[in-house]
Design a protein around this motif. Structure first.
Motif, mmCIF file in Angstrom:
data_model
loop_
_atom_site.group_PDB
_atom_site.id
_atom_site.type_symbol
_atom_site.label_atom_id
_atom_site.label_comp_id
_atom_site.label_asym_id
_atom_site.label_seq_id
_atom_site.Cartn_x
_atom_site.Cartn_y
_atom_site.Cartn_z
ATOM 1 N N ARG A 197 0.806 -1.213 0.000
ATOM 2 C CA ARG A 197 0.000 0.000 0.000
ATOM 3 C C ARG A 197 0.848 1.277 0.000
ATOM 4 O O ARG A 197 0.309 2.366 -0.181
ATOM 5 C CB ARG A 197 -0.922 0.001 1.219
ATOM 6 C CG ARG A 197 -1.715 -1.325 1.338
ATOM 7 C CD ARG A 197 -3.022 -1.135 2.015
ATOM 8 N NE ARG A 197 -2.958 -1.204 3.462
ATOM 9 C CZ ARG A 197 -3.983 -0.933 4.257
ATOM 10 N NH1 ARG A 197 -5.132 -0.529 3.745
ATOM 11 N NH2 ARG A 197 -3.860 -1.036 5.553
ATOM 12 N N THR A 236 2.253 2.546 2.516
ATOM 13 C CA THR A 236 1.799 3.306 3.676
ATOM 14 C C THR A 236 2.634 3.022 4.923
ATOM 15 O O THR A 236 3.262 1.972 5.043
ATOM 16 C CB THR A 236 0.333 2.938 4.017
ATOM 17 O OG1 THR A 236 0.229 1.510 4.043
ATOM 18 C CG2 THR A 236 -0.631 3.490 2.993
ATOM 19 N N PRO A 278 -0.251 7.574 3.635
ATOM 20 C CA PRO A 278 0.130 7.131 2.285
ATOM 21 C C PRO A 278 1.389 7.837 1.786
ATOM 22 O O PRO A 278 1.372 8.565 0.794
ATOM 23 C CB PRO A 278 -1.093 7.509 1.447
ATOM 24 C CG PRO A 278 -1.641 8.726 2.132
ATOM 25 C CD PRO A 278 -1.321 8.582 3.608
ATOM 26 N N ASP A 333 2.798 7.544 -2.019
ATOM 27 C CA ASP A 333 1.996 8.348 -2.949
ATOM 28 C C ASP A 333 2.295 9.826 -2.828
ATOM 29 O O ASP A 333 2.372 10.545 -3.835
ATOM 30 C CB ASP A 333 0.508 8.146 -2.637
ATOM 31 C CG ASP A 333 -0.139 7.191 -3.621
ATOM 32 O OD1 ASP A 333 0.612 6.581 -4.420
ATOM 33 O OD2 ASP A 333 -1.376 7.048 -3.577
ATOM 34 N N SER A 384 5.558 10.557 -4.374
ATOM 35 C CA SER A 384 5.472 10.289 -5.804
ATOM 36 C C SER A 384 4.807 11.463 -6.537
ATOM 37 O O SER A 384 5.250 11.882 -7.610
ATOM 38 C CB SER A 384 4.689 8.996 -6.040
ATOM 39 O OG SER A 384 4.696 8.670 -7.407
ATOM 40 N N LYS A 385 3.758 12.014 -5.942
ATOM 41 C CA LYS A 385 3.051 13.136 -6.569
ATOM 42 C C LYS A 385 3.919 14.390 -6.641
ATOM 43 O O LYS A 385 3.885 15.136 -7.609
ATOM 44 C CB LYS A 385 1.759 13.439 -5.811
ATOM 45 C CG LYS A 385 0.631 12.516 -6.256
ATOM 46 C CD LYS A 385 -0.668 12.814 -5.543
ATOM 47 C CE LYS A 385 -1.690 11.731 -5.892
ATOM 48 N NZ LYS A 385 -2.536 11.364 -4.748
#
Lengths: 334, 334
Positions: free
Chosen positions: B92, B94, B110, B113, B116-117
């Motif tokens: 996940r 996370t 998270p 993510d 990554s963004k």
């Protein structure tokens, strides 16, 4: 010879639609032709111990296969063969120092190669517990699962571990000997057939259950249906029957067995965090007598994050066919 | 800020030649740029606890990355980012209920993510022990190995398991908690931080070693250099130093620790039959004081077929860089 042909085979597309499974036991060797859905279309068997050399055994096996292979349209319809055998090594396709085989107890027998040369198809071989796990993944309750642990409760305790959708064979082909993790350390551990003490197998195999019953009978004067028998004659089946009739001592034997298995599963969860533990073999016939204490003990002993995650299942494969199915499933993996 | 740039990067072909590793600890978060051979080309760090929210933490992290990413030619040169973090879940991406993180202790963050963004590159995340195992496989003594078990001996006992060349994450992403297999069952088991008793970690972590020393001191009047200290101040380092000076009681503490680890490894071998057990972390500095009893105890306790197979190795990764290297290695796997 016993040829079964009451099932309609499943043929999908142009691929060779069948595999051969060989369940190689100390007494009997059972061959079966199996389709992709796990239907056993035909079987035949030979007596393992009738053959003094492995060459004779393989020749007899090939002869036994002829009529059942013919029934499904000949060898051109057979994709591969899988063998489940004691002390089987998947990487090498060998049976290594198998104590119960007249032609296999003192060396390394390249059985997969021998059958492959005679039949001109790929042949894979692994031990029976691994075969049971692959069978469960191919045809049984583990379909679609990528991480599970199969625990076979028979004369011994075996295991087949699947991680990331793959059988775990380890660096040498012999991984998955969970019957021989140490559950009772030190001088109190029961002696095990492997020469060590305190192994899971010494407590949770069929013979382990009978042994627990004898110990429990000796430790107290509690009345029990099992007292009508000679202690050395008691089997796990007797314990199961007595427990089914409400015998308290016999019930406690299953409690004890299940508790031990639950503790072991708690450790196994810390290793591979499986989606399910799947139990297979004679002892599972005791049903909730065994499964209920396994699950309770697992929850009492598991690390918090694993407590409520795994399923506890009993194999869905038909007992008589399961060993052949398991072996055959190796054929689809080749 | 501390930017290191004394190494010549290895650039191979047209692929993006670098990954970012983030070793996220309770106190410090260290970022590093790493090439395919495991050279750390530049590092920078921020104080994990200075940030009250995860958004602030990620913003500060991205700022800290800017100068070191610029040093290697900008983000276009970076293939991916790997994060090693407590309670990290690879599936996940996370961090879940991590007790030591101000912004991560009561929920699911998270983090993969989020980075990554901001960075527009793939980001993977796992726990620190798994990261150490992937690092060892990518850059260390496990290069070329497909089956090994990494055991980290720090404040706690962690593990990373590799089978068939793949990290074992299990059904939920939390597999490989070998610090919490039960080694001492029943009322004699030491209490463990996880709330259970008898765990490997309660005996074989740095705190476990110190606890053993205190127990041994209490149980006898045997002279020992450790008697000069207040019992509650004794650390595993003190025990190691005393043992190095020939202190018998301190040596016995390492014997005891090694024996326990050897027994645990014997059970782990029955699971996955690894090619090697690789030890990492502070306790390994004790060298043969620890490794010799581990190996001896393993041989005494393992099933015959596994007895002489696995290697017992100490991580080859440089201590200071190991955590960042391990985290970065996750980047190559994405």
């Amino acid at each position: 010879m016993d040829v079964v042909e009451d099932l309609k085979p499943v043929v999908t597309g142009l691929e060779k639609p069948f595999v051969i499974g060989l369940d190689l036991g100390g007494t009997n060797s059972v061959f079966g032709i199996v389709d992709q859905r796990g239907q056993v279309l035909a079987t035949n068997s030979i007596k393992t111990q009738n053959y003094k050399t492995v060459d004779d055994f393989v020749d007899a096996g090939v002869e036994a296969l002829k009529p059942i292979v013919a029934k499904v349209g000949g060898i051109s319809q057979i994709r591969a063969m899988g063998i489940g055998a004691p002390n089987g090594n998947f990487y090498r396709g060998t049976i290594e120092f198998a104590p119960n085989l007249a032609w296999g107890h003192d060396g390394v027998v390249p059985l997969a190669d021998m059958f492959s040369k005679k039949l001109n198809i790929p042949v894979g071989l692994t031990n029976d517990a691994n075969a049971a796990a692959v069978g469960e993944m191919q045809y049984g309750v583990a379909r679609g699962m990528k991480d599970f642990i199969m625990i076979t409760l028979g004369t011994g305790v075996g295991s087949g571990i699947v991680i990331n959708g793959q059988m775990v064979y380890g660096s040498d082909g012999f991984a998955g000997e969970l019957g021989h993790v140490t559950m009772v350390r030190g001088k109190d551990g029961r002696s095990c057939g492997c020469g060590r003490t305190g192994c899971l197998e010494a407590y949770c195999s069929a013979t382990g259950v009978a042994r627990s019953a004898r110990e429990f009978l000796k430790e107290s004067d509690e009345p029990s249906l099992l007292r009508d028998m000679k202690p050395e004659k008691i089997t796990s089946l007797d314990v199961s029957i007595a427990a089914g009739r409400g015998d308290k001592l016999a019930k406690r034997v299953y409690e004890f067995t299940g508790e031990m298995l639950g503790k072991a599963c708690a450790d196994f969860a810390a290793f591979s965090s499986p989606e399910a533990f799947i139990f297979f073999g004679g002892l599972t016939k005791a049903g909730d007598l065994l499964m209920e204490p396994i699950i309770r003990s697992y929850k009492e002993n598991a690390l918090e994050i694993f407590k409520d995650k795994p399923k506890f299942l009993v194999s869905s494969l038909d007992d008589a066919a399961a060993a052949v199915l398991g072996a055959s499933a190796i054929g689809w993996e080749l």
